[in-house]
Design a protein around this motif. Structure first.
Motif, PDB file in Angstrom:
ATOM      1  N   LYS A  86     -12.239  15.512   7.465  1.00  0.00           N
ATOM      2  CA  LYS A  86     -11.966  16.259   6.245  1.00  0.00           C
ATOM      3  C   LYS A  86     -11.194  15.395   5.242  1.00  0.00           C
ATOM      4  O   LYS A  86     -11.549  15.299   4.080  1.00  0.00           O
ATOM      5  N   SER A  87     -10.138  14.742   5.696  1.00  0.00           N
ATOM      6  CA  SER A  87      -9.312  13.915   4.829  1.00  0.00           C
ATOM      7  C   SER A  87     -10.101  12.732   4.275  1.00  0.00           C
ATOM      8  O   SER A  87      -9.971  12.384   3.108  1.00  0.00           O
ATOM      9  N   SER A  88     -10.925  12.113   5.121  1.00  0.00           N
ATOM     10  CA  SER A  88     -11.669  10.943   4.663  1.00  0.00           C
ATOM     11  C   SER A  88     -12.782  11.302   3.688  1.00  0.00           C
ATOM     12  O   SER A  88     -13.282  10.447   2.983  1.00  0.00           O
ATOM     13  N   SER A  89     -13.188  12.578   3.666  1.00  0.00           N
ATOM     14  CA  SER A  89     -14.244  12.977   2.738  1.00  0.00           C
ATOM     15  C   SER A  89     -13.708  13.214   1.323  1.00  0.00           C
ATOM     16  O   SER A  89     -14.478  13.345   0.381  1.00  0.00           O
ATOM     17  N   LEU A  90     -12.395  13.260   1.185  1.00  0.00           N
ATOM     18  CA  LEU A  90     -11.788  13.455  -0.125  1.00  0.00           C
ATOM     19  C   LEU A  90     -11.615  12.103  -0.812  1.00  0.00           C
ATOM     20  O   LEU A  90     -11.352  11.105  -0.156  1.00  0.00           O
ATOM     21  N   PRO A  91     -11.740  12.080  -2.140  1.00  0.00           N
ATOM     22  CA  PRO A  91     -11.552  10.807  -2.846  1.00  0.00           C
ATOM     23  C   PRO A  91     -10.100  10.370  -2.802  1.00  0.00           C
ATOM     24  O   PRO A  91      -9.190  11.188  -2.704  1.00  0.00           O
ATOM     25  N   ARG A  92      -9.904   9.058  -2.884  1.00  0.00           N
ATOM     26  CA  ARG A  92      -8.548   8.522  -2.942  1.00  0.00           C
ATOM     27  C   ARG A  92      -7.937   8.850  -4.292  1.00  0.00           C
ATOM     28  O   ARG A  92      -8.609   8.760  -5.315  1.00  0.00           O
ATOM     29  N   LEU A  93      -6.664   9.197  -4.267  1.00  0.00           N
ATOM     30  CA  LEU A  93      -5.930   9.507  -5.489  1.00  0.00           C
ATOM     31  C   LEU A  93      -4.875   8.445  -5.723  1.00  0.00           C
ATOM     32  O   LEU A  93      -4.336   7.877  -4.776  1.00  0.00           O
ATOM     33  N   VAL A  94      -4.575   8.205  -6.990  1.00  0.00           N
ATOM     34  CA  VAL A  94      -3.486   7.279  -7.326  1.00  0.00           C
ATOM     35  C   VAL A  94      -2.664   7.919  -8.448  1.00  0.00           C
ATOM     36  O   VAL A  94      -3.215   8.442  -9.415  1.00  0.00           O
ATOM     37  N   LEU A  95      -1.348   7.916  -8.261  1.00  0.00           N
ATOM     38  CA  LEU A  95      -0.431   8.513  -9.240  1.00  0.00           C
ATOM     39  C   LEU A  95       0.725   7.565  -9.510  1.00  0.00           C
ATOM     40  O   LEU A  95       1.156   6.834  -8.619  1.00  0.00           O
ATOM     41  N   GLY A  96       1.221   7.641 -10.724  1.00  0.00           N
ATOM     42  CA  GLY A  96       2.418   6.907 -11.076  1.00  0.00           C
ATOM     43  C   GLY A  96       3.637   7.580 -10.468  1.00  0.00           C
ATOM     44  O   GLY A  96       3.670   8.802 -10.305  1.00  0.00           O
ATOM     45  N   ALA A  97       4.639   6.782 -10.130  1.00  0.00           N
ATOM     46  CA  ALA A  97       5.842   7.289  -9.466  1.00  0.00           C
ATOM     47  C   ALA A  97       6.551   8.364 -10.298  1.00  0.00           C
ATOM     48  O   ALA A  97       7.019   9.364  -9.749  1.00  0.00           O
ATOM     49  N   GLU A  98       6.613   8.182 -11.614  1.00  0.00           N
ATOM     50  CA  GLU A  98       7.303   9.165 -12.463  1.00  0.00           C
ATOM     51  C   GLU A  98       6.592  10.510 -12.443  1.00  0.00           C
ATOM     52  O   GLU A  98       7.224  11.554 -12.263  1.00  0.00           O
ATOM     53  N   ASP A  99       5.254  10.500 -12.649  1.00  0.00           N
ATOM     54  CA  ASP A  99       4.492  11.753 -12.608  1.00  0.00           C
ATOM     55  C   ASP A  99       4.610  12.395 -11.233  1.00  0.00           C
ATOM     56  O   ASP A  99       4.806  13.610 -11.114  1.00  0.00           O
ATOM     57  N   HIS A 100       4.490  11.591 -10.182  1.00  0.00           N
ATOM     58  CA  HIS A 100       4.550  12.114  -8.814  1.00  0.00           C
ATOM     59  C   HIS A 100       5.874  12.839  -8.579  1.00  0.00           C
ATOM     60  O   HIS A 100       5.893  13.967  -8.090  1.00  0.00           O
ATOM     61  N   ARG A 101       6.976  12.209  -8.937  1.00  0.00           N
ATOM     62  CA  ARG A 101       8.299  12.812  -8.732  1.00  0.00           C
ATOM     63  C   ARG A 101       8.439  14.123  -9.508  1.00  0.00           C
ATOM     64  O   ARG A 101       8.840  15.147  -8.964  1.00  0.00           O
ATOM     65  N   LYS A 102       8.089  14.100 -10.789  1.00  0.00           N
ATOM     66  CA  LYS A 102       8.218  15.303 -11.628  1.00  0.00           C
ATOM     67  C   LYS A 102       7.346  16.442 -11.121  1.00  0.00           C
ATOM     68  O   LYS A 102       7.772  17.601 -11.077  1.00  0.00           O
ATOM     69  N   LEU A 103       6.107  16.118 -10.741  1.00  0.00           N
ATOM     70  CA  LEU A 103       5.187  17.160 -10.287  1.00  0.00           C
ATOM     71  C   LEU A 103       5.591  17.724  -8.925  1.00  0.00           C
ATOM     72  O   LEU A 103       5.438  18.920  -8.679  1.00  0.00           O
TER      73      LEU A 103
END
Length: 135
Positions: free
Chosen positions: A7-24
């Motif tokens: 299931k996990s491998s069928s999902l696309p890889r995501l990439v986020l910036g550290a600032e957005d990741h922390r705030k979200l």
């Protein structure tokens, strides 16, 4: 265990910036009530994302403020700017990251497709066609 890996491998890889990741992460962890389901969906996406410094974030990665053109399996083609809930205005083309579509888009890159559940419960796929940064 193997089922989880598939299931996990069928999902696309995501990439986020550290600032957005922390705030979200802070925002999503504080949500309860009617928005809790979407907040959980957003948290799941944030937890599986690869986090990089904002400067190393690829230009075609969907981040807060990105203008994203996408299509869904049922022929829905739109372009929205991804914003925080307080800035959302669908009539102005601004969609909240705390909507099913917004939570699905965050961290994707051009050309990626992700399974997505519409508000009416239909299971579709969502494909990112183009990403521009509003600068």
């Amino acid at each position: 265990m193997a089922q989880l890996a598939i299931k996990s491998s069928s999902l696309p890889r995501l990439v986020l910036g550290a600032e957005d990741h922390r705030k979200l992460m802070i925002m999503a962890s504080g949500i309860s009530g009617p928005m809790a389901d979407v907040a959980e969906q957003l948290m799941a996406e944030l937890e599986r994302a690869r986090v990089v410094s904002q400067e190393k974030l690829p230009s075609d990665a969907v981040r807060m403020g990105s203008i994203v053109s996408f299509s869904t399996a049922d022929g829905f083609n739109r372009t929205y700017q991804l914003v925080l809930p307080g800035d959302a205005d669908i009539s102005s083309g601004k969609v909240s990251v705390l909507t099913p579509i917004g939570a699905a888009l965050i961290g994707l890159r051009e050309g990626q497709t992700i399974p997505w559940t519409a508000r009416d419960g239909r299971r579709l796929s969502l494909s990112v066609l183009n990403v521009r940064q509003d600068q």
